[in-house]
Design a protein around this motif. Structure first.
Motif, short mmCIF file in Angstrom:
data_model
loop_
_atom_site.label_atom_id
_atom_site.label_comp_id
_atom_site.label_asym_id
_atom_site.label_seq_id
_atom_site.Cartn_x
_atom_site.Cartn_y
_atom_site.Cartn_z
N ALA A 182 0.48 -9.48 7.87
CA ALA A 182 -0.02 -8.09 7.77
C ALA A 182 0.89 -7.23 8.64
CB ALA A 182 -1.47 -8.00 8.21
N HIS A 183 0.60 -5.94 8.71
CA HIS A 183 1.41 -5.09 9.59
C HIS A 183 0.55 -4.25 10.51
CE1 HIS A 183 1.01 -1.19 7.38
NE2 HIS A 183 0.94 -1.95 6.29
N ASP A 197 -5.17 1.11 6.91
CA ASP A 197 -3.87 0.58 6.50
C ASP A 197 -2.98 0.56 7.74
OD1 ASP A 197 -1.43 0.00 5.42
OD2 ASP A 197 -1.25 1.83 4.23
N ASN A 198 -2.84 -0.55 8.56
CA ASN A 198 -3.24 -1.81 8.02
C ASN A 198 -4.00 -2.64 9.05
OD1 ASN A 198 -3.36 -3.75 6.00
ND2 ASN A 198 -1.44 -4.66 6.58
N SER A 240 -6.52 -5.12 7.73
CA SER A 240 -5.98 -6.43 7.34
C SER A 240 -5.68 -7.29 8.57
CB SER A 240 -4.71 -6.26 6.52
OG SER A 240 -4.95 -5.41 5.43
N GLU A 294 6.37 -1.75 8.96
CA GLU A 294 6.27 -1.86 7.50
C GLU A 294 6.38 -0.49 6.85
OE1 GLU A 294 4.44 -1.77 3.53
OE2 GLU A 294 3.73 -0.72 5.31
N SER A 296 0.00 -12.13 1.90
CA SER A 296 0.40 -10.89 2.55
C SER A 296 -0.74 -9.89 2.34
CB SER A 296 1.70 -10.41 1.90
OG SER A 296 1.78 -9.00 1.92
N ASP A 333 -2.42 -6.33 2.76
CA ASP A 333 -2.20 -4.91 2.98
C ASP A 333 -3.23 -4.19 2.09
OD1 ASP A 333 -1.11 -2.56 3.87
OD2 ASP A 333 0.93 -3.00 3.23
N THR A 360 5.14 -3.74 -0.05
CA THR A 360 4.57 -4.17 1.23
C THR A 360 5.39 -5.34 1.76
OG1 THR A 360 2.57 -4.99 2.28
CG2 THR A 360 2.85 -5.53 -0.04
N ASP A 389 0.14 -11.14 -2.78
CA ASP A 389 -0.18 -9.88 -2.12
C ASP A 389 -1.64 -9.54 -2.39
OD1 ASP A 389 1.80 -8.35 -0.56
OD2 ASP A 389 3.09 -8.78 -2.29
N GLY A 429 -5.39 -7.38 -0.64
CA GLY A 429 -5.82 -6.34 0.29
C GLY A 429 -7.25 -5.90 0.01
#
Ligand code: ZN
Length: 438
Positions: free
Chosen positions: A83-84, A234-235, A238, A274, A318, A320, A390, A405, A407
């Protein structure tokens, strides 16, 4: 709907994390509380305790954590949650003290894809990292102001008569400098403020990564409190889900042989940058995750060959945020792929690889949701609109690891204040916990 939502902890995590640096420190603290041992990137990684490897390395706004048996990675590969930590915002320039018409202002630069209008007329404050002179050179100090001190005032409608019909036009150079008081421009004002806050000499304030945030706390909303309104979903939403999964009580309680020896290593990597393309020393294009994984295989007595085999056995989710279908703009969404709040994790698919999902990784995540008893949704962008991206494709390309991916659904993405369902973060955390056990 059950209103005793389990995600109240997420709201305080977000409020306590106005910048990537704070997010990483808060994640690090939670990991330490769960028995993870901190290692410094330039030192050997922490050795296993009681037959179990549980550690993390933090670097600025990024952090990598792992949990499992020492041989787990070399033998079985990893289950990686990515995640970021960063969100679009306004950041302070190096010579920031400016002003006009009797106002003192700060010079800001736009970071990432900010919905600029959402930053007007908000109660803003400063937060970030300040480098302060120390006996050994310099050291980083974190700053988090929680009371309103800054504001970007919108032009009155009487001076902009067509704003509602033609739309608001904002020039980042001319229209965004926040006001932070009255008086003549003082070229050392910010430095003096920082020195006072950090209790150091003004000349010891060397540099900073400072940014603005809205001090208004996150809240539940909706008639049944089924919505969350918060900044930085965001994010950080996550990040919170991934943290919940890797520190889940069922993992902590598992015997070493169940936690890792019989299965892959659980890994969480929260990257910075990101929102500006991930190309930095701690973004998803950096070797941060790769180096840590390589060292973990190396520490298990294996070499490069085993590292490559481990990557071939690995899977990455991943995480996001995803676009929920906006009730007032339904025409902006792919009609066969409407996404709802509180309906479970969203798998994001784009055949042009703006998302890394393919049938194989999609099936794996779907199985995880099934095992967790959680519903799953599938997102496609409208074919006639450019799709965002992402960290998924970057991680997949960098490590050669199969990646999906996913989210939680949200509205108002990249606004200073976003909105998601109150149930979704909990459902996502459950799905991710099951994903780590795949
Ligand atoms: Zn994002």
């Amino acid at each position: 709907m059950d209103t005793a939502f389990d995600c109240a902890g997420m709201l305080s995590f977000i409020d306590d994390s106005p910048t990537p640096f704070h997010a990483v420190e808060n994640v690090a603290r939670a990991l330490e509380g769960a028995g993870f041992v901190r290692s410094e990137a330039d030192q050997p990684l922490a050795q296993p305790r009681a037959g179990r490897l549980r550690g993390f390395v933090a670097r600025g706004g990024a952090i990598v954590a792992w949990d499992g048996a020492p041989e787990a990675l070399a033998e079985h590969g990893a289950r990686i949650l990515g995640a970021h930590t960063d969100s679009p915002n306004l950041r302070i320039k190096a010579r920031p003290n400016t002003g006009a018409a009797g106002f003192r202002q700060l010079g800001v630069e736009v970071y990432g894809g900010v919905l600029l209008n959402s930053w007007l007329d908000r109660d803003l404050a400063l937060a970030g990292r300040v480098m302060v002179r120390s006996s050994s050179g310099s050291r980083a100090r974190l700053l988090h102001e929680r009371t309103p001190m800054l504001r970007i005032p919108q032009l009155a409608i009487h001076l902009d008569r067509e704003v509602n019909s033609r739309g608001l036009v904002l020039d980042p150079q001319h229209h965004l400098a926040p006001v932070w008081g009255l008086g003549r421009v003082d070229e050392r004002l910010l430095q003096r403020f920082l020195a006072a806050r950090l209790e150091c000499a003004e000349s010891d304030v060397l540099s900073w990564d400072l940014m603005l945030h809205d001090v208004n706390p996150s809240t539940f909303s909706g008639l049944e409190r089924e919505l969350v309104c918060a900044p930085r979903l965001d994010n950080l939403c996550s990040c919170w889900c991934a943290l919940r999964a890797i520190t889940a009580p069922e993992r902590a309680g598992a015997a070493p042989e169940r936690a890792g020896a019989a299965g892959p290593l659980a890994v969480m990597c929260l990257f910075d940058h990101e929102e500006v393309g991930s190309s930095s020393d701690r973004g998803a294009q950096s070797p941060l995750l790769e180096y840590v994984l390589e060292r973990l295989v190396g520490d298990a007595g294996a070499g490069r060959e085993r590292f490559h085999r481990a990557m071939a056995r690995s899977l990455c989710a991943s995480i996001d945020m995803a676009h929920a279908t906006h009730p007032n703009y339904r025409e902006k969404h792919e009609p066969e792929h409407w996404i709802s709040l509180n309906a479970g994790p969203v798998i994001k698919i784009n055949t042009n690889q703006r998302y890394a999902t393919d049938a194989e990784s999609e099936a794996a995540f779907q199985l995880a949701c099934e095992r967790a008893g959680v519903g799953v949704q599938k997102y496609f962008h409208r074919s006639n609109l450019a799709c965002g991206s992402t960290i998924g494709p970057l991680t997949a390309a960098r490590l050669g690891v199969r990646t999906v991916d996913v989210g939680c659904a949200q509205l108002s993405m990249h606004s200073i204040r976003e909105m998601c369902g109150a149930l979704d973060p909990v459902l996502m955390a459950r799905a991710l916990t099951a994903f780590l056990a795949l």
